[in-house]
Design a protein around this motif. Structure first.
Motif, PDB file in Angstrom:
ATOM      1  N   MET A   2       9.230  17.855  -0.597  1.00  0.00           N
ATOM      2  CA  MET A   2       9.782  19.151  -1.019  1.00  0.00           C
ATOM      3  C   MET A   2      10.289  19.936   0.203  1.00  0.00           C
ATOM      4  SD  MET A   2       9.480  20.282  -4.387  1.00  0.00           S
ATOM      5  CE  MET A   2       8.704  21.894  -4.490  1.00  0.00           C
ATOM      6  N   GLN A   3       9.511  19.938   1.274  1.00  0.00           N
ATOM      7  CA  GLN A   3       9.895  20.675   2.471  1.00  0.00           C
ATOM      8  C   GLN A   3      11.171  20.087   3.077  1.00  0.00           C
ATOM      9  OE1 GLN A   3       6.952  20.570   5.578  1.00  0.00           O
ATOM     10  NE2 GLN A   3       7.869  22.292   6.708  1.00  0.00           N
ATOM     11  N   THR A   4      11.264  18.759   3.101  1.00  0.00           N
ATOM     12  CA  THR A   4      12.446  18.098   3.659  1.00  0.00           C
ATOM     13  C   THR A   4      13.693  18.435   2.851  1.00  0.00           C
ATOM     14  OG1 THR A   4      11.081  16.267   4.473  1.00  0.00           O
ATOM     15  CG2 THR A   4      13.443  15.869   4.266  1.00  0.00           C
ATOM     16  N   VAL A   5      13.590  18.345   1.538  1.00  0.00           N
ATOM     17  CA  VAL A   5      14.751  18.629   0.679  1.00  0.00           C
ATOM     18  C   VAL A   5      15.170  20.086   0.811  1.00  0.00           C
ATOM     19  CG1 VAL A   5      15.525  18.765  -1.729  1.00  0.00           C
ATOM     20  CG2 VAL A   5      14.228  16.773  -0.945  1.00  0.00           C
TER      21      VAL A   5
ATOM     22  N   GLU B  56       0.832  -1.189   0.000  1.00  0.00           N
ATOM     23  CA  GLU B  56       0.000   0.000   0.000  1.00  0.00           C
ATOM     24  C   GLU B  56       0.875   1.250   0.000  1.00  0.00           C
ATOM     25  OE1 GLU B  56      -3.224   0.154  -0.264  1.00  0.00           O
ATOM     26  OE2 GLU B  56      -3.511  -2.019  -0.281  1.00  0.00           O
ATOM     27  N   GLY B  57       0.324   2.337  -0.533  1.00  0.00           N
ATOM     28  CA  GLY B  57       1.051   3.608  -0.527  1.00  0.00           C
ATOM     29  C   GLY B  57       2.036   3.707  -1.676  1.00  0.00           C
ATOM     30  N   THR B  58       2.682   4.862  -1.722  1.00  0.00           N
ATOM     31  CA  THR B  58       3.646   5.139  -2.786  1.00  0.00           C
ATOM     32  C   THR B  58       4.947   5.613  -2.168  1.00  0.00           C
ATOM     33  OG1 THR B  58       1.844   5.797  -4.247  1.00  0.00           O
ATOM     34  CG2 THR B  58       4.057   6.448  -4.892  1.00  0.00           C
ATOM     35  N   ARG B  59       6.055   5.118  -2.695  1.00  0.00           N
ATOM     36  CA  ARG B  59       7.372   5.521  -2.221  1.00  0.00           C
ATOM     37  C   ARG B  59       8.202   6.048  -3.392  1.00  0.00           C
ATOM     38  NH1 ARG B  59       5.354   1.561   0.606  1.00  0.00           N
ATOM     39  NH2 ARG B  59       5.573   0.211  -1.206  1.00  0.00           N
TER      40      ARG B  59
ATOM     41  N   ASN C 278      13.294   8.812   1.689  1.00  0.00           N
ATOM     42  CA  ASN C 278      12.098   8.364   0.977  1.00  0.00           C
ATOM     43  C   ASN C 278      10.892   8.195   1.895  1.00  0.00           C
ATOM     44  OD1 ASN C 278      12.986   6.062   2.273  1.00  0.00           O
ATOM     45  ND2 ASN C 278      12.385   4.686   0.626  1.00  0.00           N
ATOM     46  N   ALA C 279      11.124   8.185   3.221  1.00  0.00           N
ATOM     47  CA  ALA C 279      10.003   8.101   4.159  1.00  0.00           C
ATOM     48  C   ALA C 279       9.191   9.389   4.148  1.00  0.00           C
ATOM     49  CB  ALA C 279      10.520   7.814   5.571  1.00  0.00           C
ATOM     50  N   ALA C 280       9.824  10.513   3.805  1.00  0.00           N
ATOM     51  CA  ALA C 280       9.095  11.790   3.759  1.00  0.00           C
ATOM     52  C   ALA C 280       7.957  11.714   2.750  1.00  0.00           C
ATOM     53  CB  ALA C 280      10.059  12.924   3.409  1.00  0.00           C
ATOM     54  N   TYR C 281       8.202  11.071   1.592  1.00  0.00           N
ATOM     55  CA  TYR C 281       7.158  10.947   0.573  1.00  0.00           C
ATOM     56  C   TYR C 281       6.063  10.003   1.057  1.00  0.00           C
ATOM     57  CZ  TYR C 281       5.144  10.660  -4.124  1.00  0.00           C
ATOM     58  OH  TYR C 281       4.300  10.738  -5.191  1.00  0.00           O
ATOM     59  N   SER C 282       6.452   8.917   1.722  1.00  0.00           N
ATOM     60  CA  SER C 282       5.458   7.955   2.208  1.00  0.00           C
ATOM     61  C   SER C 282       4.566   8.575   3.273  1.00  0.00           C
ATOM     62  CB  SER C 282       6.172   6.723   2.781  1.00  0.00           C
ATOM     63  OG  SER C 282       6.953   6.086   1.802  1.00  0.00           O
ATOM     64  N   ILE C 283       5.147   9.476   4.089  1.00  0.00           N
ATOM     65  CA  ILE C 283       4.383  10.075   5.180  1.00  0.00           C
ATOM     66  C   ILE C 283       3.500  11.217   4.688  1.00  0.00           C
ATOM     67  CG2 ILE C 283       4.580  11.367   7.341  1.00  0.00           C
ATOM     68  CD1 ILE C 283       7.221   9.857   7.836  1.00  0.00           C
ATOM     69  N   GLY C 284       4.079  12.138   3.934  1.00  0.00           N
ATOM     70  CA  GLY C 284       3.339  13.347   3.570  1.00  0.00           C
ATOM     71  C   GLY C 284       3.312  13.674   2.096  1.00  0.00           C
ATOM     72  N   GLY C 285       3.673  12.734   1.236  1.00  0.00           N
ATOM     73  CA  GLY C 285       3.613  12.967  -0.201  1.00  0.00           C
ATOM     74  C   GLY C 285       4.617  14.001  -0.687  1.00  0.00           C
TER      75      GLY C 285
ATOM     76  N   GLY D  43       8.682  17.637  11.573  1.00  0.00           N
ATOM     77  CA  GLY D  43       7.555  17.108  12.332  1.00  0.00           C
ATOM     78  C   GLY D  43       7.585  15.620  12.533  1.00  0.00           C
ATOM     79  N   HIS D  44       8.623  14.916  12.064  1.00  0.00           N
ATOM     80  CA  HIS D  44       8.659  13.449  12.158  1.00  0.00           C
ATOM     81  C   HIS D  44      10.036  12.925  12.540  1.00  0.00           C
ATOM     82  CE1 HIS D  44       4.615  13.124  10.368  1.00  0.00           C
ATOM     83  NE2 HIS D  44       4.996  14.128   9.583  1.00  0.00           N
ATOM     84  N   GLY D  45      10.870  13.748  13.105  1.00  0.00           N
ATOM     85  CA  GLY D  45      12.181  13.289  13.540  1.00  0.00           C
ATOM     86  C   GLY D  45      13.094  12.964  12.371  1.00  0.00           C
ATOM     87  N   ARG D  46      14.095  12.138  12.654  1.00  0.00           N
ATOM     88  CA  ARG D  46      15.047  11.732  11.606  1.00  0.00           C
ATOM     89  C   ARG D  46      14.635  10.380  11.037  1.00  0.00           C
ATOM     90  NH1 ARG D  46      19.785  14.829  11.719  1.00  0.00           N
ATOM     91  NH2 ARG D  46      20.899  13.215  10.553  1.00  0.00           N
ATOM     92  N   ASN D  47      14.766  10.279   9.712  1.00  0.00           N
ATOM     93  CA  ASN D  47      14.374   9.036   9.048  1.00  0.00           C
ATOM     94  C   ASN D  47      15.032   9.032   7.660  1.00  0.00           C
ATOM     95  OD1 ASN D  47      13.053   6.643   8.324  1.00  0.00           O
ATOM     96  ND2 ASN D  47      11.136   7.283   9.305  1.00  0.00           N
ATOM     97  N   LYS D  48      14.771   7.960   6.923  1.00  0.00           N
ATOM     98  CA  LYS D  48      15.265   7.904   5.547  1.00  0.00           C
ATOM     99  C   LYS D  48      14.500   8.902   4.689  1.00  0.00           C
ATOM    100  CE  LYS D  48      16.752   3.074   5.717  1.00  0.00           C
ATOM    101  NZ  LYS D  48      16.651   1.729   5.100  1.00  0.00           N
TER     102      LYS D  48
END
Length: 404
Positions: free
Chosen positions: A215-218, A163-166, A203-210, A196-201
């Motif tokens: 864009m905000q993370t980059v 499920e979802g998109t990465r 590609n997780a930014a896209y899975s969490i908030g599209g 708003g979600h701590g440190r992660n990989k």
């Protein structure tokens, strides 16, 4: 009586003389003669034929070449105006000019149709954003979106049914006001802070908030303001490769990977769209892991771009149409991405694929670090800061140093 016979004899001589002159004139006549002159009859020759006076040197009419106006052509039978001459066919130069105009119109109209047909995705980030830097920065994203793949293609590629998109690919295309354009790959396993979600990989930014959260993370991790967002899915990638007739790759050894359904022999070979997708997705069988996949992604992107930008694509209307329509179905642009930004991104891609372009991966200090998110890629903080600060000022010289 003698006088009358003398007159008759003189008249016969004149008949003989003018008969010869008239016969000679008939032989040389090319145009109808002017109307005959009216002359009075000689006295004493009632009932006899009247003749014009004998021509002398002084009374000879002017002929051609002596200032005489050429006689008018005869009127057409039945009266009326002269027939119109048939119109000449367009000259070759004029015909070529018209074809060139039509060709230029075709080159301009087809991309417009492609842009209209392309889809859009919400990508405007939240929160504070970096200041606008010189030039244009575009975020290019390759996602595992499967909605444009058939069930058979999903099975063949091993895309799964999660499920979802990465995102499998993330790159920053930066085009300065002048100088070399830069294509910077961001490994999907980069360990970065996600707002708003701590440190992660990454590609997780896209899975969490599209796209907006990505864009905000980059933007926050690089300090560069993204002027545009372009996303391509699995099916779009396949269509683009097939539209240019495939790509050629050369392998030092065979490449086999069950997860990506990749099974390629050693040596040089042509890959179609499905094979090329497996080639760029494969990472578990690569000793370099995610970094090796990044290099293959840049390789295929560069080869597709070069084939798209060849003169043959512009000359061949069928291929030009297929490439543009494949791009229209493959690429989704962000809602904050203008057509002007897309054009500038295209110009930047042309420069990147040229000899003066710069293709690189973000500086890395550890490609296989253990983190709370699992095996991750750590960026070299010092060199990354120097790189992105230079790009924010429109300077690509640092990128050229790190790309070596």
């Amino acid at each position: 009586m003698a006088e009358r016979r003398d007159d008759e004899s003189r008249q016969e001589d004149l008949d003989w003389l003018y008969r010869d002159e008239e016969s000679e004139a008939e032989k040389t006549r090319v145009e109808p003669p002017p109307a005959p002159r009216t002359t009075s009859r000689r006295p004493g020759t009632a009932g006899s034929r009247a003749y014009p006076p004998l021509r002398t040197h002084q009374s000879r009419p002017a002929g051609p070449g002596r200032g005489a106006r050429p006689p008018a052509p005869p009127a057409p039978p039945g009266g009326g105006s002269r027939p119109h001459r048939p119109r000449r066919r367009p000259r070759i130069g004029r015909l070529i000019g018209r074809l060139l105009v039509l060709w230029l119109v075709w080159l301009l109209v087809v991309p417009v149709i492609a842009v209209v047909r392309s889809g859009t995705v919400e990508a405007t980030p939240d929160g504070d954003r970096p200041d606008q830097q010189p030039g244009t920065a575009t975020l290019l994203v390759g996602s595992d979106r499967r909605d444009d793949l058939t069930a058979e293609e999903q099975r063949k590629l091993g895309t799964g049914t999660a499920e979802g998109t990465r995102t499998d690919t993330m790159l920053i295309l930066y085009t300065p006001p002048s100088g070399s354009s830069v294509l910077v790959s961001l490994p999907r396993d980069s360990y970065v802070p996600i707002p708003g979600h701590g440190r992660n990989k990454l590609n997780a930014a896209y899975s969490i908030g599209g796209a907006p959260l990505l864009m905000q993370t980059v933007e926050q991790v690089t300090g560069l303001r993204m002027d545009g967002y372009l996303e391509i899915g699995f099916g779009g990638f396949v269509d683009m490769v097939d539209a240019v007739g495939g790509v050629n790759v050369c392998l030092d050894k065979a490449m086999v990977d069950r997860d990506s359904h990749t099974d390629l022999e050693a040596g040089c070979q042509d890959l179609d769209g499905l094979e090329a997708l497996g080639y760029v997705r494969m990472r578990k069988a690569d000793a370099q892991g995610d970094l090796g996949r990044v290099k293959r992604q840049q390789e295929i992107i560069g080869k597709v771009a070069k084939k798209v930008l060849t003169p043959w694509t512009l000359i061949n209307p069928v291929r030009y149409w297929k490439v543009n329509m494949a791009a229209a179905g493959a690429v989704r642009r962000g809602d904050n991405t203008s057509v002007f930004t897309m054009v500038k991104a295209g110009i930047g891609m042309v420069k990147v694929t040229g000899s003066d372009g710069i293709k690189m991966t973000v500086p890395v200090s550890d490609a296989d670090a253990y983190t709370s998110a699992g095996s991750s890629v750590l960026w070299d903080t010092t060199r990354c800061k120097a790189l992105f600060n230079a790009l924010a000022e429109g300077d690509t010289s640092v990128a050229k140093q790190y790309a070596k």
